[in-house]
Motif scaffolding. Structure first.
Motif, short mmCIF file in Angstrom:
data_model
loop_
_atom_site.label_atom_id
_atom_site.label_comp_id
_atom_site.label_asym_id
_atom_site.label_seq_id
_atom_site.Cartn_x
_atom_site.Cartn_y
_atom_site.Cartn_z
N ILE A 11 0.81 -1.20 -0.12
CA ILE A 11 0.00 0.06 0.16
C ILE A 11 0.87 1.22 0.03
CG2 ILE A 11 -1.96 1.01 1.20
CD1 ILE A 11 -2.35 -1.65 0.37
N GLY A 12 0.91 1.76 -1.17
CA GLY A 12 1.76 3.11 -1.09
C GLY A 12 2.95 2.63 -2.29
N PHE A 13 3.03 3.15 -3.43
CA PHE A 13 3.89 3.17 -4.49
C PHE A 13 4.88 4.44 -4.80
CE2 PHE A 13 5.48 1.19 -8.56
CZ PHE A 13 6.03 0.18 -8.14
N GLY A 14 5.17 4.98 -3.57
CA GLY A 14 5.98 6.31 -4.02
C GLY A 14 7.37 5.81 -4.02
N ALA A 15 8.24 6.55 -3.58
CA ALA A 15 9.64 6.51 -3.73
C ALA A 15 10.02 5.25 -2.83
CB ALA A 15 10.65 7.64 -3.32
N GLY A 17 8.11 3.12 -1.72
CA GLY A 17 7.27 2.01 -2.01
C GLY A 17 8.18 1.24 -3.11
N ARG A 18 8.58 1.94 -4.17
CA ARG A 18 9.17 1.40 -5.32
C ARG A 18 10.54 0.74 -4.67
NH1 ARG A 18 7.40 6.24 -7.33
NH2 ARG A 18 9.46 7.27 -7.26
N LEU A 19 11.37 1.25 -3.82
CA LEU A 19 12.45 0.71 -3.38
C LEU A 19 12.19 -0.63 -2.80
CD1 LEU A 19 15.76 0.95 -2.84
CD2 LEU A 19 14.84 2.04 -0.42
N THR A 20 10.90 -0.80 -1.98
CA THR A 20 10.59 -1.75 -1.28
C THR A 20 10.24 -2.99 -2.35
OG1 THR A 20 9.48 -0.69 0.59
CG2 THR A 20 8.77 -2.93 0.30
N CYS A 55 -3.92 -9.72 0.56
CA CYS A 55 -2.81 -10.51 0.58
C CYS A 55 -2.30 -11.09 1.91
CB CYS A 55 -1.53 -9.97 -0.24
SG CYS A 55 -1.94 -9.37 -2.00
N PRO A 56 -1.68 -12.21 1.84
CA PRO A 56 -0.96 -13.02 3.22
C PRO A 56 -0.15 -11.87 3.85
CG PRO A 56 -0.85 -14.64 1.22
CD PRO A 56 -1.27 -13.21 0.71
N VAL A 57 0.67 -11.06 3.12
CA VAL A 57 1.61 -10.13 3.97
C VAL A 57 1.19 -8.75 3.38
CG1 VAL A 57 3.97 -9.37 4.08
CG2 VAL A 57 3.57 -11.92 4.00
N VAL A 58 1.17 -7.81 3.89
CA VAL A 58 0.90 -6.49 3.54
C VAL A 58 1.67 -5.53 4.22
CG1 VAL A 58 -0.97 -4.55 3.43
CG2 VAL A 58 -1.82 -7.09 3.57
N VAL A 59 2.51 -4.56 3.54
CA VAL A 59 3.13 -3.68 3.68
C VAL A 59 2.61 -2.17 3.50
CG1 VAL A 59 5.60 -2.63 3.48
CG2 VAL A 59 5.33 -5.08 3.18
N LEU A 60 2.66 -1.49 4.53
CA LEU A 60 2.09 -0.16 4.58
C LEU A 60 3.22 0.99 4.38
CD1 LEU A 60 -0.55 -0.41 7.39
CD2 LEU A 60 -0.79 -0.97 4.99
N ALA A 61 3.27 1.30 3.13
CA ALA A 61 4.52 2.22 2.76
C ALA A 61 3.87 3.55 2.62
CB ALA A 61 5.23 1.76 1.67
N VAL A 62 3.23 4.10 3.68
CA VAL A 62 2.63 5.59 3.48
C VAL A 62 3.15 6.24 4.75
CG1 VAL A 62 0.43 4.30 2.50
CG2 VAL A 62 0.56 4.60 4.92
N PRO A 63 2.76 7.68 4.32
CA PRO A 63 3.28 8.53 5.51
C PRO A 63 2.71 8.18 6.88
CG PRO A 63 2.94 9.94 3.48
CD PRO A 63 2.40 8.34 3.28
N VAL A 64 3.32 8.41 7.79
CA VAL A 64 2.68 8.13 9.16
C VAL A 64 1.37 9.21 9.27
CG1 VAL A 64 2.98 8.76 11.88
CG2 VAL A 64 4.86 7.76 10.31
N GLY A 65 1.40 10.16 8.70
CA GLY A 65 0.25 11.14 8.96
C GLY A 65 -1.17 10.60 8.44
N VAL A 66 -0.93 9.70 7.43
CA VAL A 66 -2.16 8.97 6.74
C VAL A 66 -2.36 7.53 7.07
CG1 VAL A 66 -2.09 10.48 4.90
CG2 VAL A 66 -0.94 8.47 4.62
N LEU A 67 -1.61 7.23 8.18
CA LEU A 67 -1.51 5.81 8.50
C LEU A 67 -2.89 5.24 9.14
CD1 LEU A 67 0.03 2.95 8.58
CD2 LEU A 67 0.59 3.60 11.00
N ALA A 68 -3.60 6.10 9.83
CA ALA A 68 -4.80 5.83 10.58
C ALA A 68 -5.84 5.66 9.24
CB ALA A 68 -5.28 6.79 11.67
N ASP A 69 -6.02 6.52 8.52
CA ASP A 69 -6.94 6.39 7.37
C ASP A 69 -6.70 5.08 6.50
OD1 ASP A 69 -8.08 8.62 8.09
OD2 ASP A 69 -7.09 9.97 6.80
N THR A 70 -5.25 4.90 6.30
CA THR A 70 -5.02 3.64 5.48
C THR A 70 -5.28 2.39 6.19
OG1 THR A 70 -2.94 4.89 4.52
CG2 THR A 70 -3.09 2.44 4.38
N VAL A 71 -5.02 2.09 7.80
CA VAL A 71 -5.52 0.93 8.43
C VAL A 71 -7.02 0.91 8.33
CG1 VAL A 71 -5.55 0.28 10.84
CG2 VAL A 71 -3.42 1.12 9.91
#
Length: 244
Positions: A11-15, A17-20, A55-71
């Motif tokens: 979740i998140g495909f910024g800089a 996220g792409r490195l991940t 997915c069985p594994v989910v990585v949240l690659a989003v800013p901390v400020g939007v983490l609550a909304d993402t969750v």
């Protein structure tokens, strides 16, 4: 992409996220969700949020400020027994958000890769990552083992609180000093010393970090304010000594 590999939702495909995706794609089929992304760059398949979240594994690659909304957005779609990870620069706040917002049946691990797209551009082997157990110690140790064996990272398993205490100095001061020096530019580039050049190398490593990263490091870390206060007090003391 091969269907024989496990699926990983990103979740998140910024800089970052792409490195991940770059470093996890040899082991996972990556389903990425990011409304701002138009191309998976050969690293991931862009999908709707609900597909990535299931997915069985989910990585949240989003800013901390939007983490609550993402969750809140992924919570209805995560599967029982899934492993959810974040990669934020602070850990106490994300741990609390994920514990409160995700279903009981999922494992939660906080991670903080102590590098970014700039410092990791030539490879990440030998770089550091913090792994924080949040819900499910065994899951955290599995993540730590994968990071150590598959990615060749130096792994530190710590609590979210211990992470933030150290990061308040390690990252808080680095980004604070870099921000001040960038505001002083242009700085000399001709008659420089090795120590000055190394300071500027540190500045360049965080120069392109977003304002959201700086805010998370300085405002979302519960220990950062005290470190800043001590730093400014000592700087004022040094100025008083020089003026005197």
């Amino acid at each position: 992409m091969s269907s024989s590999r496990p699926r990983l939702g990103l979740i998140g495909f910024g800089a970052f996220g792409r490195l991940t995706a770059q470093h996890l794609s040899p082991w996972f089929d990556i389903l990425a969700h990011d409304p701002a992304a138009s191309d998976g760059e050969g690293l991931a398949r862009l999908t709707p949020l609900e597909d990535a979240a299931a997915c069985p594994v989910v990585v949240l690659a989003v800013p901390v400020g939007v983490l609550a909304d993402t969750v809140a957005a992924i919570a209805p779609h995560v599967t029982p027994g899934a492993l959810i990870l974040d990669v934020g620069s602070v850990k106490v706040k994300p741990a609390k958000v994920m514990l409160e917002g995700l279903p009981e049946g999922v494992a939660i691990v906080g991670t903080h890769p102590l590098f970014g797209p700039q410092s990791g551009k030539d490879g990440i082997a030998g770089l550091r990552i913090a792994v924080c157990p949040v819900r499910g110690d065994k899951a955290a140790w599995r993540v730590a083992a994968f990071c150590r064996k598959a990615l060749a990272l130096k792994v530190f398993v710590v609590t979210p609180e211990d992470h933030d205490r150290e990061a308040a100095t390690v990252q808080g001061l680095t980004h604070l000093i870099a921000k001040v020096l960038m505001n002083m530019e242009p700085l000399p580039t001709r008659m420089t010393t090795t120590s000055f050049e190394r300071v500027m190398q540190g500045v360049d490593m965080v120069r392109h970090d977003s304002a959201a990263v700086f805010r998370a490091i300085e405002h979302d870390n519960p220990y950062a304010a005290e470190v800043r206060r001590r730093f400014f007090d000592l700087a004022e003391q040094a100025r008083a000594e020089l003026d005197g």
